[in-house]
Design a protein around this motif. Structure first.
Motif, PDB file in Angstrom:
ATOM      1  N   TYR A 175       0.825  -1.205   0.000  1.00 49.41           N
ATOM      2  CA  TYR A 175       0.000   0.000   0.000  1.00 49.41           C
ATOM      3  C   TYR A 175       0.863   1.261   0.000  1.00 49.41           C
ATOM      4  O   TYR A 175       1.966   1.270   0.552  1.00 49.41           O
ATOM      5  N   ARG A 176       0.347   2.316  -0.605  1.00 43.65           N
ATOM      6  CA  ARG A 176       0.983   3.629  -0.492  1.00 43.65           C
ATOM      7  C   ARG A 176       0.412   4.292   0.755  1.00 43.65           C
ATOM      8  O   ARG A 176      -0.782   4.599   0.824  1.00 43.65           O
ATOM      9  N   LEU A 193       9.905   3.439   8.143  1.00 47.29           N
ATOM     10  CA  LEU A 193       8.916   2.390   8.365  1.00 47.29           C
ATOM     11  C   LEU A 193       8.161   2.029   7.092  1.00 47.29           C
ATOM     12  O   LEU A 193       7.525   0.966   7.036  1.00 47.29           O
ATOM     13  N   GLY A 194       8.205   2.928   6.100  1.00 50.05           N
ATOM     14  CA  GLY A 194       7.524   2.644   4.846  1.00 50.05           C
ATOM     15  C   GLY A 194       6.551   3.703   4.383  1.00 50.05           C
ATOM     16  O   GLY A 194       5.883   3.533   3.349  1.00 50.05           O
ATOM     17  N   ALA A 195       6.426   4.809   5.127  1.00 56.35           N
ATOM     18  CA  ALA A 195       5.525   5.878   4.702  1.00 56.35           C
ATOM     19  C   ALA A 195       6.042   6.506   3.408  1.00 56.35           C
ATOM     20  O   ALA A 195       7.206   6.884   3.310  1.00 56.35           O
ATOM     21  N   ALA A 196       5.165   6.627   2.418  1.00 51.03           N
ATOM     22  CA  ALA A 196       5.540   7.266   1.148  1.00 51.03           C
ATOM     23  C   ALA A 196       5.494   8.779   1.261  1.00 51.03           C
ATOM     24  O   ALA A 196       6.172   9.487   0.514  1.00 51.03           O
ATOM     25  N   GLU A 197       4.686   9.273   2.202  1.00 54.94           N
ATOM     26  CA  GLU A 197       4.505  10.710   2.379  1.00 54.94           C
ATOM     27  C   GLU A 197       4.201  10.978   3.840  1.00 54.94           C
ATOM     28  O   GLU A 197       3.525  10.190   4.498  1.00 54.94           O
ATOM     29  N   VAL A 198       4.694  12.096   4.362  1.00 51.42           N
ATOM     30  CA  VAL A 198       4.431  12.502   5.733  1.00 51.42           C
ATOM     31  C   VAL A 198       3.784  13.871   5.712  1.00 51.42           C
ATOM     32  O   VAL A 198       4.312  14.807   5.107  1.00 51.42           O
ATOM     33  N   ILE A 199       2.612  13.993   6.344  1.00 46.88           N
ATOM     34  CA  ILE A 199       1.897  15.259   6.380  1.00 46.88           C
ATOM     35  C   ILE A 199       1.665  15.678   7.827  1.00 46.88           C
ATOM     36  O   ILE A 199       1.795  14.877   8.746  1.00 46.88           O
ATOM     37  N   SER A 200       1.317  16.944   7.997  1.00 49.75           N
ATOM     38  CA  SER A 200       1.125  17.464   9.347  1.00 49.75           C
ATOM     39  C   SER A 200      -0.256  17.113   9.884  1.00 49.75           C
ATOM     40  O   SER A 200      -1.185  16.818   9.126  1.00 49.75           O
ATOM     41  N   ARG A 201      -0.368  17.170  11.185  1.00 45.11           N
ATOM     42  CA  ARG A 201      -1.654  16.961  11.836  1.00 45.11           C
ATOM     43  C   ARG A 201      -2.688  17.972  11.336  1.00 45.11           C
ATOM     44  O   ARG A 201      -3.856  17.656  11.153  1.00 45.11           O
ATOM     45  N   GLU A 202      -2.230  19.210  11.081  1.00 41.96           N
ATOM     46  CA  GLU A 202      -3.130  20.254  10.603  1.00 41.96           C
ATOM     47  C   GLU A 202      -3.642  19.955   9.204  1.00 41.96           C
ATOM     48  O   GLU A 202      -4.809  20.236   8.877  1.00 41.96           O
ATOM     49  N   ASP A 203      -2.809  19.380   8.364  1.00 39.40           N
ATOM     50  CA  ASP A 203      -3.229  19.027   7.012  1.00 39.40           C
ATOM     51  C   ASP A 203      -4.326  17.967   7.054  1.00 39.40           C
ATOM     52  O   ASP A 203      -5.283  18.005   6.270  1.00 39.40           O
ATOM     53  N   THR A 204      -4.217  17.034   7.980  1.00 39.88           N
ATOM     54  CA  THR A 204      -5.228  15.997   8.118  1.00 39.88           C
ATOM     55  C   THR A 204      -6.578  16.595   8.489  1.00 39.88           C
ATOM     56  O   THR A 204      -7.631  16.084   8.095  1.00 39.88           O
ATOM     57  N   ALA A 205      -6.553  17.689   9.251  1.00 49.42           N
ATOM     58  CA  ALA A 205      -7.795  18.299   9.735  1.00 49.42           C
ATOM     59  C   ALA A 205      -8.654  18.852   8.614  1.00 49.42           C
ATOM     60  O   ALA A 205      -9.844  19.112   8.806  1.00 49.42           O
TER      61      ALA A 205
END
Length: 332
Positions: A175-176, A193-205
């Motif tokens: 999975y991506r 660990l394998g994350a293709a992208e890391v975003i902020s907590r604020e972006d998730t909101a």
């Protein structure tokens, strides 16, 4: 075998205290299986059990630790034999029944899982309840249509035990994975660990608490809850699902029915404590097989002794860690 051994004991008589003390076998609660504990792990719930207002323990003195792995010393149940490697998580362990922060433990046989082939005792505790919760989340998502060809999978609370294990397992399965975190300094760790992208907590909101937002994720593993979960539900693609297992972001979810009735989104509740025994055993077999990450060891933040455990518990409560902390009791 000497009847005396060491354990972390929480007491709340005249004063509240947490200390390593000598304990005897006759102080252990009833159960069919006596275990020499090799490893345990440190979880947020364990930290709560070791503070006066944690609202986890109902009686004292008490030995916390919701996870354990070790060898059978003796068993009154024919399913288990002396010397057999086993693991145990969930049920009342470390909450109502003395747990894994102890050189010996005695448990009901129905709570004990034979260690599956392909997994060491230490690896079982790298997983612990957190890893089991992540695996259960993934399996439930798979049952509801999760597939590598359908788009990105979001993992929130990514530096925590559930989040890190979910990233590593999902990546192993092709999975991506997009990791959401409030710790930007942990981006390299999450990618390892394998994350293709890391975003902020604020972006998730997302934007402004809208009932529906752009469809960004085919599914999500959420260990945060609260308003973050509401925002994620509004961003799940048609027919997708969210596996929810945590509440660090709060217990109230200010959501609307629109994701459910206009996009057919599924909200899947994940409970690892009372997961049925048959499913528990089959899922641990998967965690030793197709779900086992290539880099399971990368989840480990540190390994501690009983004497170092109080500081580790404080660190997890204060979010001064990432990944998993393993307690070493007896590696033999």
């Amino acid at each position: 075998m000497s009847s005396a051994f060491q354990a972390l004991v929480v007491e709340n008589a005249d004063t509240f205290s947490v200390a390593v003390k000598d304990v005897s076998l006759d102080q252990l609660p009833a159960g069919e299986v006596l275990i020499r504990v090799a490893y345990s792990s440190v979880n947020y719930k364990d930290g709560l059990a070791c503070i006066p207002d944690g609202k986890i323990l109902k009686s004292y003195p008490f030995i916390p630790g919701i996870d354990l792995a070790g060898h059978v010393v003796s068993s009154a149940d024919s399913r288990f034999r002396e010397g057999q490697p086993i693991l145990a998580t969930g049920y009342g362990i470390g909450v109502t029944h003395y747990g894994g922060f102890s050189e010996y433990a005695r448990l009901p046989a129905d709570w004990v899982v034979p260690l599956p082939d392909g997994l060491s005792l230490r690896e079982a505790m790298i997983y612990g309840t957190a890893g089991f919760t992540a695996a259960l989340s993934i399996e439930r998502l798979e049952e509801n249509g999760l597939s590598p060809d359908k788009g990105d999978v979001l993992v929130t609370g990514a530096t925590g035990g559930v989040g890190g294990a979910a990233i590593a397992m999902l990546s192993k399965k092709g999975y991506r994975v997009v990791a959401s975190t409030g710790k930007p300094e942990a981006a390299a760790y999450l990618r390892s660990l394998g994350a293709a992208e890391v975003i902020s907590r604020e972006d998730t909101a997302g934007s402004g608490g809208k009932p529906l937002n752009k469809q960004r994720w085919q599914a999500a593993v959420d260990s945060v809850g609260g308003s973050s979960l509401a925002a994620i539900l509004s961003q799940i693609a048609y027919g997708g699902s969210v596996a929810a297992s945590g509440l660090t972001g709060g217990t109230a979810v200010p959501a609307t029915v629109f994701p459910f009735i206009l996009r057919g989104v599924n909200l899947l509740g994940i409970d690892s404590v009372f997961c049925p025994a048959d499913r528990r055993r089959s899922l641990w077999a998967r965690m030793a097989g197709d779900l086992k990450p290539h880099n399971l060891e990368a989840l480990v933040h540190r390994e501690v002794s009983l004497q170092e455990l109080p500081q580790a518990l404080s660190d997890i409560l204060n979010a001064n860690h990432k990944g998993r902390t393993i307690l070493r009791l007896s590696a033999s």
